[in-house]
Design an enzyme around this catalytic site. Structure first.
Site, PDB file in Angstrom:
ATOM      1  N   HIS A 103       1.600   2.439   5.454  1.00 33.43           N
ATOM      2  CA  HIS A 103       0.776   2.090   4.289  1.00 33.43           C
ATOM      3  C   HIS A 103       1.037   0.651   3.877  1.00 33.43           C
ATOM      4  O   HIS A 103       2.146   0.146   4.048  1.00 33.43           O
ATOM      5  CB  HIS A 103       1.031   3.041   3.113  1.00 33.43           C
ATOM      6  CG  HIS A 103       2.459   3.145   2.707  1.00 33.43           C
ATOM      7  ND1 HIS A 103       3.374   3.935   3.381  1.00 33.43           N
ATOM      8  CD2 HIS A 103       3.158   2.557   1.702  1.00 33.43           C
ATOM      9  CE1 HIS A 103       4.550   3.834   2.804  1.00 33.43           C
ATOM     10  NE2 HIS A 103       4.457   2.987   1.779  1.00 33.43           N
ATOM     11  N   HIS A 105       0.640  -1.979   0.606  1.00 36.03           N
ATOM     12  CA  HIS A 105       0.451  -2.097  -0.839  1.00 36.03           C
ATOM     13  C   HIS A 105      -0.428  -3.303  -1.134  1.00 36.03           C
ATOM     14  O   HIS A 105      -0.196  -4.391  -0.586  1.00 36.03           O
ATOM     15  CB  HIS A 105       1.799  -2.354  -1.536  1.00 36.03           C
ATOM     16  CG  HIS A 105       2.787  -1.245  -1.378  1.00 36.03           C
ATOM     17  ND1 HIS A 105       3.067  -0.341  -2.384  1.00 36.03           N
ATOM     18  CD2 HIS A 105       3.587  -0.887  -0.348  1.00 36.03           C
ATOM     19  CE1 HIS A 105       3.994   0.511  -1.983  1.00 36.03           C
ATOM     20  NE2 HIS A 105       4.328   0.199  -0.737  1.00 36.03           N
TER      21      HIS A 105
END
Ligand code: AMP
Length: 139
Positions: A103, A105
């Protein structure tokens, strides 16, 4: 490095087994609000492919994720009238990674405003939903 574990929280979000404040989705990526934001409007971009982080992702997965990151960074600037964005991506425990599905940010930033600490406090769901709506409206 450990193998990918299908039981991680983002895999559950991808399978629809856990809720999220969805911002954007295409064939290869999903974006949703971070539940413990370091700043208002902080969201995450993840690949749909089951990869642990950048160390086991193939180049196509990385390219797809960062194409969405770039697209949504521009959207975030518009949605929040931000001055910039901070992009962070952690790999393995030593690199600060806590959830083991890749992932990235994306954190909207404003001139003169310092990035908040990662407190571990969950944000108000209504605030997260409002920010997700702002991003979606700016797509
Ligand atoms: P890291 O692996 O260090 O990038 O940290 C994981 C990030 O995922 C943190 O910023 C958490 O706030 C965020 N997070 C954890 N669980 C969820 C969830 N269910 N929905 C959205 N964000 C989450």
């Amino acid at each position: 490095m450990s193998a990918y574990d299908d039981d991680n929280i983002f895999a559950k979000i991808l399978r629809g087994e856990m809720p999220c404040h969805r911002v954007y989705e295409d064939d290869h990526t999903l974006a949703f609000m971070d539940i413990m934001p370091r700043a208002d409007g902080h969201f995450l971009v993840i690949p749909k492919a089951p990869v642990r982080n950048i160390l086991d992702a193939d180049d196509t997965v990385v390219a797809n994720v960062y194409a969405t990151v770039a697209k949504l960074s521009r959207v975030a600037l518009k949605a929040f009238s931000a001055d910039g964005v901070t992009i962070q991506q952690f790999n393995e425990p030593a690199g600060g990674q806590v959830v083991f599905h890749m992932h990235v940010h994306v954190i909207p930033r404003f001139d003169g405003v310092r990035l908040g600490p990662h407190t571990g406090d969950m944000a108000d769901s209504a605030v997260l939903e409002r920010n997700a709506e702002k991003l979606k409206s700016a797509l």
